[in-house]
Design a protein around this motif. Structure first.
Motif, PDB file in Angstrom:
ATOM      1  N   VAL A   1     -10.519   3.176   8.059  1.00 36.65           N
ATOM      2  CA  VAL A   1      -9.302   3.134   7.249  1.00 36.65           C
ATOM      3  C   VAL A   1      -9.704   2.900   5.795  1.00 36.65           C
ATOM      4  CG1 VAL A   1      -7.231   1.770   6.727  1.00 36.65           C
ATOM      5  CG2 VAL A   1      -7.790   2.352   9.098  1.00 36.65           C
ATOM      6  N   THR A   2      -9.107   3.677   4.882  1.00 32.66           N
ATOM      7  CA  THR A   2      -9.431   3.551   3.456  1.00 32.66           C
ATOM      8  C   THR A   2      -8.327   2.880   2.657  1.00 32.66           C
ATOM      9  OG1 THR A   2      -8.529   5.760   2.961  1.00 32.66           O
ATOM     10  CG2 THR A   2     -10.881   5.617   3.523  1.00 32.66           C
ATOM     11  N   HIS A   3      -7.072   3.007   3.108  1.00 31.40           N
ATOM     12  CA  HIS A   3      -5.941   2.462   2.365  1.00 31.40           C
ATOM     13  C   HIS A   3      -4.946   1.830   3.337  1.00 31.40           C
ATOM     14  CE1 HIS A   3      -7.639   5.314  -0.487  1.00 31.40           C
ATOM     15  NE2 HIS A   3      -6.967   4.725  -1.452  1.00 31.40           N
ATOM     16  N   VAL A   4      -4.291   0.766   2.883  1.00 29.80           N
ATOM     17  CA  VAL A   4      -3.247   0.112   3.680  1.00 29.80           C
ATOM     18  C   VAL A   4      -2.022  -0.075   2.795  1.00 29.80           C
ATOM     19  CG1 VAL A   4      -2.567  -1.960   4.952  1.00 29.80           C
ATOM     20  CG2 VAL A   4      -4.905  -1.079   5.153  1.00 29.80           C
ATOM     21  N   VAL A   5      -0.859   0.310   3.314  1.00 27.22           N
ATOM     22  CA  VAL A   5       0.393   0.134   2.578  1.00 27.22           C
ATOM     23  C   VAL A   5       1.355  -0.700   3.432  1.00 27.22           C
ATOM     24  CG1 VAL A   5       0.166   2.232   1.203  1.00 27.22           C
ATOM     25  CG2 VAL A   5       1.285   2.374   3.410  1.00 27.22           C
ATOM     26  N   PHE A   6       1.901  -1.742   2.831  1.00 27.59           N
ATOM     27  CA  PHE A   6       2.912  -2.564   3.509  1.00 27.59           C
ATOM     28  C   PHE A   6       4.264  -1.909   3.241  1.00 27.59           C
ATOM     29  CE2 PHE A   6      -0.598  -5.333   3.626  1.00 27.59           C
ATOM     30  CZ  PHE A   6      -0.341  -6.371   4.511  1.00 27.59           C
ATOM     31  N   MET A   7       4.517  -0.817   3.962  1.00 28.64           N
ATOM     32  CA  MET A   7       5.748  -0.054   3.789  1.00 28.64           C
ATOM     33  C   MET A   7       6.424   0.211   5.128  1.00 28.64           C
ATOM     34  SD  MET A   7       4.670   2.743   0.880  1.00 28.64           S
ATOM     35  CE  MET A   7       4.036   2.219  -0.721  1.00 28.64           C
ATOM     36  N   GLY A   8       6.007  -0.512   6.161  1.00 31.98           N
ATOM     37  CA  GLY A   8       6.609  -0.340   7.472  1.00 31.98           C
ATOM     38  C   GLY A   8       7.825  -1.223   7.635  1.00 31.98           C
ATOM     39  N   MET A   9       8.052  -1.683   8.851  1.00 32.79           N
ATOM     40  CA  MET A   9       9.207  -2.518   9.135  1.00 32.79           C
ATOM     41  C   MET A   9       9.103  -3.853   8.411  1.00 32.79           C
ATOM     42  SD  MET A   9       9.150  -1.821  13.240  1.00 32.79           S
ATOM     43  CE  MET A   9      10.365  -3.097  13.566  1.00 32.79           C
ATOM     44  N   GLY A  10      10.222  -4.305   7.842  1.00 35.83           N
ATOM     45  CA  GLY A  10      10.283  -5.648   7.293  1.00 35.83           C
ATOM     46  C   GLY A  10      10.121  -5.731   5.789  1.00 35.83           C
TER      47      GLY A  10
END
Length: 343
Positions: free
Chosen positions: A151-160
């Motif tokens: 994994v190269t990138h993580v975005v906190f754009m999911g549920m919540g």
């Protein structure tokens, strides 16, 4: 053996070493545990073959803290959307988004969401609970393992709403950065905006990207689309974003979902440009991903481009997000909502 409710996932190397020693194992096994958790993605102590078999067999409840994949939906563009079943049988969504050079994970920070955005499937389901740090980190490792790709990138754009769960989101960010090894500037936290919480986040001076889900250029329209925004006037919200830039030296990204005929008119572009003029920012336009619960429509490509061109002409940095996973129920909350309807 006395079991522990505290999970190992999310612990640093010194913390894992201390834990190993409390279990009567030599300290060098702390490094082995660290490597198996974050590099090899071990899902249980039983998998860690370098540990004594007899010791591994003494654990009735595994302490690592991994979830199970309940369902996976794959779109033609190879985007994978997962339903993950947690230890208490709650279900969350996470998404793996591959490109030629990247693998991005969109993680959830809560089970459900209390923000009740009118266009969002997750908001229709209400709020259940905050996720623990290990449940957030697990999402990244799950996608990494399933794709068999780093994994190269993580975005906190999911549920919540991440800013309503900073107590767990902050240690999760630390671990994703330091333990899994994803650079801080490849991490994005997206928020609708909670009074005082943007400044609180800024105080940590993280080098992550902060993205604000704005979706409207004025208070009246924003309160209609994001009902909880009635308690947070747009002018105060923007002032807090300006403070964020001053404290962190990082620009703010403004996410703006374009809804056909609702917030995508020329006058909206003019108003948005006026609102954001004068500080480091970037507008990320997101053509709406329709859900069954509401009648909002996705604007035409020409309409999206016209909105972007209007912002560019007023010296506002702008990009248009390429939609991924449209055939995989990839709008936030859709896959989980479909499962709830089936059960």
């Amino acid at each position: 053996m006395i079991e522990t409710k505290q999970k190992l996932l999310g612990k640093s190397l010194p913390e894992l070493t201390t834990w190993i020693e409390t279990q009567g194992q030599p300290s060098y096994r702390g490094k082995q545990l660290y490597q198996w958790l974050y590099q090899k993605g071990a899902r249980s102590l039983a998998e860690i073959s370098v540990f004594p078999k007899q010791w591994r067999a003494t654990w009735e409840t595994d302490p690592i803290g991994r979830s199970n994949i309940d369902e996976c939906s794959i779109a033609p563009d190879k985007t994978r959307k997962y339903l993950l079943r947690l230890e208490d049988d709650q279900i969350i969504e996470t998404v793996g988004i591959p490109t030629s050079k990247r693998l991005t994970v969109c993680v959830s920070s809560q089970v459900g969401c209390a923000m009740a955005c009118d266009f969002c499937a997750t908001g229709k389901g209400g709020f259940i609970r905050n996720l623990q740090a290990h449940e957030i980190i697990d999402q990244v490792l799950t996608v990494q393992g399933d794709f068999e790709q780093r994994v190269t990138h993580v975005v906190f754009m999911g549920m919540g709403e991440p800013l309503l769960n900073l107590k767990q989101v902050l240690p999760a960010l630390r671990s994703i950065n330091h333990d899994i090894g994803i650079g801080a500037r490849s991490l994005t936290l997206s928020s609708v905006g909670i009074p005082g919480k943007i400044r609180e986040l800024a105080e940590y001076r993280l080098q992550i990207t902060f993205a604000l889900s704005l979706h409207a250029p004025n208070q009246t329209l924003r309160s209609r689309l994001v009902p909880k925004a009635i308690h947070y006037p747009v002018k105060e919200l923007i002032a807090e974003c300006r403070d964020y830039v001053k404290l962190t030296g990082r620009r703010v990204t403004f996410e703006y979902i374009l809804l056909d005929g609702v917030n995508d008119l020329p006058e909206h572009a003019q108003e948005l440009a006026q609102l954001l003029r004068g500080f480091q920012s970037h507008v990320n336009l997101i053509p709406y991903n329709p859900i069954a619960e509401v009648d909002y429509r996705r604007p035409s490509p020409d309409r999206v481009q016209a909105f972007a061109d209007s912002l560019t002409a007023q010296n506002i940095a702008v990009s248009i997000r390429v939609s991924r996973g449209l055939a995989a129920n990839a709008a936030c909350g859709q896959l989980r909502a479909n499962q709830v309807q089936r059960t």
